[in-house]
Write a protein that holds these residues in place. Sequence first.
Motif, PDB file in Angstrom:
ATOM      1  N   GLU A 184       0.843  -1.188   0.000  1.00  8.16           N
ATOM      2  CA  GLU A 184       0.000   0.000   0.000  1.00  8.16           C
ATOM      3  C   GLU A 184       0.878   1.236   0.000  1.00  8.16           C
ATOM      4  O   GLU A 184       1.429   1.629   1.030  1.00  8.16           O
ATOM      5  CB  GLU A 184      -0.888   0.024   1.238  1.00  8.16           C
ATOM      6  CG  GLU A 184      -1.534  -1.294   1.532  1.00  8.16           C
ATOM      7  CD  GLU A 184      -3.045  -1.228   1.352  1.00  8.16           C
ATOM      8  OE1 GLU A 184      -3.597  -0.145   1.602  1.00  8.16           O
ATOM      9  OE2 GLU A 184      -3.635  -2.232   0.940  1.00  8.16           O
ATOM     10  N   LEU A 185       0.988   1.863  -1.159  1.00 12.89           N
ATOM     11  CA  LEU A 185       1.893   2.989  -1.292  1.00 12.89           C
ATOM     12  C   LEU A 185       1.461   4.173  -0.432  1.00 12.89           C
ATOM     13  O   LEU A 185       2.256   4.739   0.314  1.00 12.89           O
ATOM     14  CB  LEU A 185       2.007   3.389  -2.758  1.00 12.89           C
ATOM     15  CG  LEU A 185       2.458   2.256  -3.698  1.00 12.89           C
ATOM     16  CD1 LEU A 185       2.635   2.784  -5.110  1.00 12.89           C
ATOM     17  CD2 LEU A 185       3.749   1.619  -3.213  1.00 12.89           C
ATOM     18  N   SER A 186       0.183   4.567  -0.509  1.00 11.51           N
ATOM     19  CA  SER A 186      -0.237   5.738   0.263  1.00 11.51           C
ATOM     20  C   SER A 186      -0.161   5.474   1.753  1.00 11.51           C
ATOM     21  O   SER A 186       0.141   6.370   2.548  1.00 11.51           O
ATOM     22  CB  SER A 186      -1.665   6.155  -0.056  1.00 11.51           C
ATOM     23  OG  SER A 186      -1.895   6.123  -1.422  1.00 11.51           O
ATOM     24  N   SER A 187      -0.468   4.261   2.134  1.00 11.23           N
ATOM     25  CA  SER A 187      -0.434   3.909   3.542  1.00 11.23           C
ATOM     26  C   SER A 187       0.947   4.178   4.150  1.00 11.23           C
ATOM     27  O   SER A 187       1.059   4.644   5.289  1.00 11.23           O
ATOM     28  CB  SER A 187      -0.804   2.434   3.697  1.00 11.23           C
ATOM     29  OG  SER A 187      -0.747   2.063   5.034  1.00 11.23           O
ATOM     30  N   GLU A 188       1.977   3.927   3.369  1.00 15.24           N
ATOM     31  CA  GLU A 188       3.330   4.198   3.844  1.00 15.24           C
ATOM     32  C   GLU A 188       3.512   5.691   4.126  1.00 15.24           C
ATOM     33  O   GLU A 188       4.066   6.086   5.148  1.00 15.24           O
ATOM     34  CB  GLU A 188       4.361   3.760   2.801  1.00 15.24           C
ATOM     35  CG  GLU A 188       4.384   2.275   2.508  1.00 15.24           C
ATOM     36  CD  GLU A 188       4.909   1.463   3.685  1.00 15.24           C
ATOM     37  OE1 GLU A 188       5.680   2.007   4.499  1.00 15.24           O
ATOM     38  OE2 GLU A 188       4.538   0.274   3.795  1.00 15.24           O
ATOM     39  N   LEU A 189       3.017   6.497   3.217  1.00 15.56           N
ATOM     40  CA  LEU A 189       3.115   7.942   3.431  1.00 15.56           C
ATOM     41  C   LEU A 189       2.292   8.378   4.632  1.00 15.56           C
ATOM     42  O   LEU A 189       2.686   9.274   5.381  1.00 15.56           O
ATOM     43  CB  LEU A 189       2.652   8.702   2.185  1.00 15.56           C
ATOM     44  CG  LEU A 189       3.616   8.760   1.017  1.00 15.56           C
ATOM     45  CD1 LEU A 189       3.050   9.610  -0.109  1.00 15.56           C
ATOM     46  CD2 LEU A 189       4.967   9.326   1.451  1.00 15.56           C
ATOM     47  N   GLU A 190       1.157   7.729   4.840  1.00 10.82           N
ATOM     48  CA  GLU A 190       0.321   8.103   5.973  1.00 10.82           C
ATOM     49  C   GLU A 190       1.030   7.793   7.297  1.00 10.82           C
ATOM     50  O   GLU A 190       0.886   8.529   8.275  1.00 10.82           O
ATOM     51  CB  GLU A 190      -1.039   7.399   5.892  1.00 10.82           C
ATOM     52  CG  GLU A 190      -1.830   7.892   4.690  1.00 10.82           C
ATOM     53  CD  GLU A 190      -3.232   7.308   4.579  1.00 10.82           C
ATOM     54  OE1 GLU A 190      -3.772   6.800   5.575  1.00 10.82           O
ATOM     55  OE2 GLU A 190      -3.796   7.343   3.467  1.00 10.82           O
ATOM     56  N   CYS A 191       1.793   6.726   7.306  1.00 10.23           N
ATOM     57  CA  CYS A 191       2.583   6.423   8.508  1.00 10.23           C
ATOM     58  C   CYS A 191       3.604   7.529   8.761  1.00 10.23           C
ATOM     59  O   CYS A 191       3.788   7.973   9.901  1.00 10.23           O
ATOM     60  CB  CYS A 191       3.301   5.088   8.354  1.00 10.23           C
ATOM     61  SG  CYS A 191       2.193   3.681   8.351  1.00 10.23           S
ATOM     62  N   LEU A 192       4.236   7.991   7.710  1.00  5.09           N
ATOM     63  CA  LEU A 192       5.187   9.097   7.863  1.00  5.09           C
ATOM     64  C   LEU A 192       4.463  10.330   8.391  1.00  5.09           C
ATOM     65  O   LEU A 192       4.944  11.001   9.308  1.00  5.09           O
ATOM     66  CB  LEU A 192       5.844   9.418   6.522  1.00  5.09           C
ATOM     67  CG  LEU A 192       6.766   8.352   5.931  1.00  5.09           C
ATOM     68  CD1 LEU A 192       7.346   8.827   4.609  1.00  5.09           C
ATOM     69  CD2 LEU A 192       7.878   7.997   6.892  1.00  5.09           C
ATOM     70  N   SER A 193       3.313  10.592   7.822  1.00  4.79           N
ATOM     71  CA  SER A 193       2.524  11.744   8.251  1.00  4.79           C
ATOM     72  C   SER A 193       2.185  11.641   9.738  1.00  4.79           C
ATOM     73  O   SER A 193       2.280  12.624  10.485  1.00  4.79           O
ATOM     74  CB  SER A 193       1.243  11.807   7.414  1.00  4.79           C
ATOM     75  OG  SER A 193       0.306  12.669   7.987  1.00  4.79           O
ATOM     76  N   TYR A 194       1.814  10.447  10.174  1.00  4.80           N
ATOM     77  CA  TYR A 194       1.526  10.251  11.593  1.00  4.80           C
ATOM     78  C   TYR A 194       2.729  10.631  12.455  1.00  4.80           C
ATOM     79  O   TYR A 194       2.616  11.377  13.418  1.00  4.80           O
ATOM     80  CB  TYR A 194       1.123   8.807  11.900  1.00  4.80           C
ATOM     81  CG  TYR A 194       1.095   8.537  13.384  1.00  4.80           C
ATOM     82  CD1 TYR A 194      -0.007   8.884  14.147  1.00  4.80           C
ATOM     83  CD2 TYR A 194       2.209   7.999  14.034  1.00  4.80           C
ATOM     84  CE1 TYR A 194      -0.019   8.690  15.522  1.00  4.80           C
ATOM     85  CE2 TYR A 194       2.198   7.808  15.405  1.00  4.80           C
ATOM     86  CZ  TYR A 194       1.086   8.151  16.138  1.00  4.80           C
ATOM     87  OH  TYR A 194       1.091   7.972  17.493  1.00  4.80           O
ATOM     88  N   PHE A 195       3.868  10.107  12.071  1.00 13.39           N
ATOM     89  CA  PHE A 195       5.048  10.355  12.902  1.00 13.39           C
ATOM     90  C   PHE A 195       5.455  11.819  12.882  1.00 13.39           C
ATOM     91  O   PHE A 195       5.913  12.357  13.877  1.00 13.39           O
ATOM     92  CB  PHE A 195       6.197   9.440  12.496  1.00 13.39           C
ATOM     93  CG  PHE A 195       5.996   8.041  12.994  1.00 13.39           C
ATOM     94  CD1 PHE A 195       6.205   7.727  14.333  1.00 13.39           C
ATOM     95  CD2 PHE A 195       5.562   7.036  12.146  1.00 13.39           C
ATOM     96  CE1 PHE A 195       5.990   6.448  14.808  1.00 13.39           C
ATOM     97  CE2 PHE A 195       5.342   5.745  12.614  1.00 13.39           C
ATOM     98  CZ  PHE A 195       5.559   5.454  13.950  1.00 13.39           C
ATOM     99  N   LEU A 196       5.235  12.466  11.749  1.00  9.06           N
ATOM    100  CA  LEU A 196       5.542  13.891  11.693  1.00  9.06           C
ATOM    101  C   LEU A 196       4.626  14.701  12.603  1.00  9.06           C
ATOM    102  O   LEU A 196       5.068  15.629  13.269  1.00  9.06           O
ATOM    103  CB  LEU A 196       5.403  14.415  10.260  1.00  9.06           C
ATOM    104  CG  LEU A 196       6.495  14.016   9.277  1.00  9.06           C
ATOM    105  CD1 LEU A 196       6.217  14.619   7.922  1.00  9.06           C
ATOM    106  CD2 LEU A 196       7.860  14.448   9.785  1.00  9.06           C
ATOM    107  N   THR A 197       3.357  14.347  12.623  1.00 18.04           N
ATOM    108  CA  THR A 197       2.426  15.163  13.411  1.00 18.04           C
ATOM    109  C   THR A 197       2.431  14.805  14.885  1.00 18.04           C
ATOM    110  O   THR A 197       1.963  15.586  15.700  1.00 18.04           O
ATOM    111  CB  THR A 197       0.976  15.034  12.902  1.00 18.04           C
ATOM    112  OG1 THR A 197       0.677  13.663  12.743  1.00 18.04           O
ATOM    113  CG2 THR A 197       0.795  15.734  11.591  1.00 18.04           C
TER     114      THR A 197
END
Lengths: 234, 234
Positions: free
Chosen positions: A215-228
């Motif tokens: 899941e490509l977007s899911s990976e980015l969403e994990c990054l987004s979580y950690f950033l926020t």
Amino acid sequence: MPKPVTIFTDSLPVSTKWATNMSWKKRIGQTVVPRLSAYNRVLDKLYRKGVEIISSEGLGEKTGYSAAQIRKDLSFFGEFGQVGRGYYVKELEDAISQILGLDTTWNVALVGAGNLGSALLAYPGFRERGFKIVAVFDNDLRKIGKKWEGVVLRDISEMQEKIKEEDIQIGIVAVPVEAAQQVVDMLVLSGIRAILNFAPVRIVVPEDIELRSAELSSELECLSYFLTNEKAVG
Amino acid sequence: MPKPVTIFTDSLPVSTKWATNMSWKKRIGQTVVPRLSAYNRVLDKLYRKGVEIISSEGLGEKTGYSAAQIRKDLSFFGEFGQVGRGYYVKELEDAISQILGLDTTWNVALVGAGNLGSALLAYPGFRERGFKIVAVFDNDLRKIGKKWEGVVLRDISEMQEKIKEEDIQIGIVAVPVEAAQQVVDMLVLSGIRAILNFAPVRIVVPEDIELRSAELSSELECLSYFLTNEKAVG
DNA sequence: GTATGTGAAGTAATTCACAGCT
DNA sequence: AGCTGTGAATTACTTCACATAC
């Protein structure tokens, strides 16, 4: 003098080299196989560099896993090391390749020749690791019949026939979400046995089919979580 | 009547809606964030279908996770459900979006405009989830200056400047293995805070940078393993 | 009646630490 | 002396089961 390996039902001795009758069928955790893949890549690089032997600690540094982790992972499958010395790079690489089933070439079918699909088709990494995309399917009539990367694009209706003909075992699904489950069902009906799905939906398959989803977007969403959250700047 | 939430250092009451001052900083496991992403996708679909409320069990069926798992996951972040009723779809979706940091748009830099890179650039799923690729870098002089998908390709040397200028926080690395670590180092120097890497090598980053790797071939190797072992045809 | 939120119980994964081999 | 292979200990993750709330 190798020790006997304990099995599900009973135990029997096992030769020094792996390779024997799958006697190592203890239950393998979900986590170890992806790591084997990583070990293998590093071993391959070491081999090409001329390194002959490496300790679990050395391999740990290169892969980012702990030495204990590596030893335990390998111990599920046999005894590959020389006590007091380490692991012979070539030997271990061969063993892991065999465990992963990379000592043969796999014929792969790709469904979906959009942006992602065509990138995957052209991606050299698959071929390098023994995965050969020998058939591509799409439902866009304008694309059918064209040759991409040496492979003719076929209509989805030809799927079943082609998969049987080419003895294709693995399918890659790179179609939009709406179509994904349907395409997977078709692949299953065509006799495919493992599927790599790129559509961000939950896919269901029969018990005997192996499914993995990237899941490509899911990976980015994990990054987004950690950033926020975790790594929020004070 | 919401219960107080226990915190690392001390405890304090929390409003019914999530949103407060990160009071829920219990330690979150590595496994839950990717699941939140999956819950969110399903909730979004339900919402668009007009479903207003759903139980953890219902959401479990749709996502493939157990009801208990879902309840526990959510409980890390607050209390979103109505006891005896379930979860209001819209409300939960909003809460999870906020937790994941998807209530804003993230500017993303892409490095590598080869096959994979350009597919990622064109991939609509990123934009849909709030990830906007606003800069693309490559070192192929023939590509520099061209406009792809509305974004001008820039030389890697412009990276630092552009990343600061556009306030880019996330980088996607789609370059060959040999270049990957070097590119990551440059991104880090440019002030990026999270990286999604597609090159099949181990990448090291400073502690405060979040890194995830999407290993395409590794996924296939896992399938290969299961085909040759677990699910071998008798 | 129904379904959440959560301690407690149960599994799985990882690390420790060391006996035993070279 | 050095390093593997592996039980034991630890830690992480998941499921159970039920008190509590609507």
